[in-house]
Scaffold this motif. Structure first.
Motif, PDB file in Angstrom:
ATOM      1  N   TYR A 329       0.831  -1.206   0.000  1.00  0.00           N
ATOM      2  CA  TYR A 329       0.000   0.000   0.000  1.00  0.00           C
ATOM      3  C   TYR A 329       0.869   1.260   0.000  1.00  0.00           C
ATOM      4  N   LEU A 359      -6.476   0.000   2.928  1.00  0.00           N
ATOM      5  CA  LEU A 359      -5.827  -0.830   3.943  1.00  0.00           C
ATOM      6  C   LEU A 359      -6.738  -1.016   5.152  1.00  0.00           C
ATOM      7  N   VAL A 485      -3.635  -5.147  -3.963  1.00  0.00           N
ATOM      8  CA  VAL A 485      -4.410  -4.494  -2.899  1.00  0.00           C
ATOM      9  C   VAL A 485      -5.889  -4.366  -3.266  1.00  0.00           C
TER      10      VAL A 485
END
Length: 604
Positions: A329, A359, A485
């Motif tokens: 991230y 996140l 992600v």
């Protein structure tokens, strides 16, 4: 790998009484009357059965990534434990009335009998349902090729007396995937965009076919690029590997058509930047702005147990994300977390400071809150539920009323517009056709939705170049970051590792949050309550700090620096990788029934 755990028997069933029944009886959607499949309502009924039989369930979609590099699980699959897997242990080839190849037969039976309805439906309706049938045939074969490589191709429902076809050898992967591409081309050109097929995002239509085509073609093109030889044969790809560019171009084109149609887009309201990503996975309603196809759930009607499994110490697999994953991230300003010279010693709380908003919508962060006993309160990572400290919440409803009972009603996406953007970007980058315009129309959109500065990179990230060691291109590295992600725990990571030829990462030790010292209780979320301590031995009851979970070093855990460092887990599982695991072996039972089948090269 999730596609290969089903235990069925063998395809070549014409040699037994039960096989004859399987091959000659009407498919299970039944209604074997000669008057069935003669009108549109019949076709709709049969096609809806494909949704039930072929689509993966909610747990496959949520947990399909569990045996990968970025998810720690307290138990692994036997396939990865040491190098002891054999063809005798392998299932997933065929068998019985509900087995693998019967699913194909149901599709081919539908396509074989479709002409019975031609006189009673419009040409548009007819072509739509032919497209639906061919979509599900492509879906079936895509899974089989991913699992076994070369497989026999059948495009009609076989009867018991067709022994020559039943006993045929495997067709080459190149031939099968060309047929899959033909089916997907037909489906994406002929499936309808009528609102009755599109509005709910729950049935196959033109846009679903295009989304799936972009996924399939990206997989096949990159698989052939990073695997210099066909692992089924150990030989060079047919036609000198010309299929690489063919499939990559088809992937990019399918995604481009869907993008240009402007039917879908990213859910993106700047005022909801801290919640909108996760809402796609925790809401009862499928967000039809972004979700192209999904599974619909509804309170008190159709529910599941995903929240329960994520917050149960005994019911789930303690799905936990890793520090390597968290390192992917970016900061909100677009800078790289791993460019900080001190990034390796940042503690749990520091890992969340000014980071990509996805996140804290994926794992428990320092500010995470959920309803417990009817009261909303802060909740820290619970080391009875996580092995790394990065506790997965992407699929969880933030209310403990769903723990201990299967009452979760959040619907589950299968194809999202975000994946289409990523498929487009990666295909174009692999073709060498990616630059600032392509970046702005794909990766930038995803980052800005998460509150991250979307400016393009100016150099290759050395951290990613080390992690994805077979790629050095700046664009490809950033696309892999974004894919990691954005699509985490959406049933794609294991497939990505297979096509990128990074299978060895499934055997690596998982690393968790950083601990500066042993024997020290830590308050992870600043609520005044100590949460965890790493110790060599669990202290006696009189010395225990209330609320603390003691993580005992030894057989299951260790710290990277001995007395400090990242918490390591998984080294005790004896996971091993070898190149033959890029495909599964053809089961021994199948080889015994049909000696024209040949074992995969590395499994001989």
């Amino acid at each position: 790998m999730k596609k290969i755990f089903f235990l069925f028997g063998v395809l070549l069933l014409g040699m037994t009484t039960s096989c004859e029944k399987f091959l000659t009886r009407e498919p299970e959607n039944e209604i074997g009357s000669i008057n069935f499949m003669t009108k549109e309502a019949d076709l709709e009924l049969y096609a809806n059965g494909f949704i039930q039989r072929h689509m993966p369930g909610e747990e496959t979609l949520a947990w399909g990534d569990q045996y990968s590099d970025i998810t720690a699980t307290r138990t692994s699959t036997s396939f990865l434990i040491r190098d002891t897997w054999t063809a005798d242990l392998q299932g997933g080839w065929s068998g019985g009335s509900s087995g693998t190849w019967s699913e194909l037969r149901n599709v081919n039976y539908f396509l074989d009998n479709l002409p019975k309805a031609r006189a009673n439906v419009s040409d548009e309706v007819y072509r739509h349902y032919e497209g639906v049938g061919r979509f599900w045939r492509a879906y079936f074969y895509y899974g089989m090729v991913q699992t076994f490589g070369d497989v026999p191709w059948y495009e009609k429902a076989l009867e018991v007396d067709e022994q020559e076809l039943l006993m045929k050898p495997r067709d080459s992967r190149e031939y099968v995937m060309q047929k899959v591409l033909e089916d997907l081309n037909f489906a994406s050109e002929n499936c309808s965009i009528d609102p009755k097929y599109v509005a709910s995002s729950t049935v196959v239509n033109k846009w679903v076919a295009l989304a799936f085509k972009s996924r399939v073609c990206l997989f096949e093109g990159t698989y052939r690029k990073y695997h210099p030889k066909n692992p089924s044969t150990g030989k060079d790809w047919e036609n000198g590997g010309q299929g690489v560019d063919l499939f990559l171009k088809e992937a990019a084109n399918a995604a481009q058509i869907l993008i240009d149609a402007q039917v879908y887009g990213l859910v993106n309201n700047p005022s909801n930047v801290s919640t909108q990503y996760r809402s796609l996975f925790t809401s009862e309603a499928l967000n039809t702005r972004e979700v192209i196809l999904g599974i619909k759930f509804q309170a008190d009607v159709r529910m599941h147990s995903m929240t329960w499994k994520l917050f149960s110490a005994s019911f789930g697999n303690n799905w936990s994300l890793t520090q390597d994953f968290v390192n992917h991230y970016l900061h909100l300003d677009g800078s790289r977390f791993t460019d900080d010279p001190n990034y390796m010693t940042k503690n749990y709380q520091e890992n969340f400071v000014n980071r990509d908003n996805r996140l804290k919508q994926t794992v428990v962060g320092p500010d995470y809150e959920r309803r417990v006993g009817g009261t909303v309160r802060k909740d820290a990572p619970n080391f009875a539920l996580t092995s790394t400290g990065y506790q997965l919440i992407k699929w969880a409803i933030d209310d403990d009323v769903h723990v201990g009972i299967a009452t979760s009603n959040n619907s589950v996406p299968m194809f999202r517009y975000a994946e289409v953007l990523l498929n487009y970007a990666e295909a174009k980058a692999e073709l060498g056709e990616f630059g600032i315009p392509e970046w702005n129309n794909s990766i930038r959109l995803l980052r800005e939705r998460a509150g991250v500065d979307g400016a393009s990179p100016t150099s290759a990230d050395p951290y990613l170049a080390n992690y994805y060691h077979n790629v050095s291109d700046m664009w490809l590295l950033e696309i892999r970051r974004e894919r990691t992600v954005e699509l985490v725990h959406e049933n794609l990571r294991y497939d990505d590792l297979m096509r990128w030829r990074l299978g060895e990462k499934t055997a690596q030790t998982w690393n968790g949050i950083y601990f500066a010292a042993k024997d020290t209780p830590y308050d992870l979320n600043n609520d005044g309550i100590m949460d965890v301590a790493v110790v060599d031995a669990e202290p006696p009851a009189a010395s225990r700090v209330p609320g603390v979970v003691y993580v005992v070093l030894g057989s299951s855990y260790r710290l990277t620096n001995g007395t400090s460092g990242n918490l390591e887990f998984g080294f005790q599982q004896s996971r091993e990788w070898s190149d033959r695991k890029y495909l599964r072996p053809i089961p021994t039972t199948a080889l015994q029934m049909n000696n024209n089948l040949e074992q995969n090269y590395h499994w001989k």
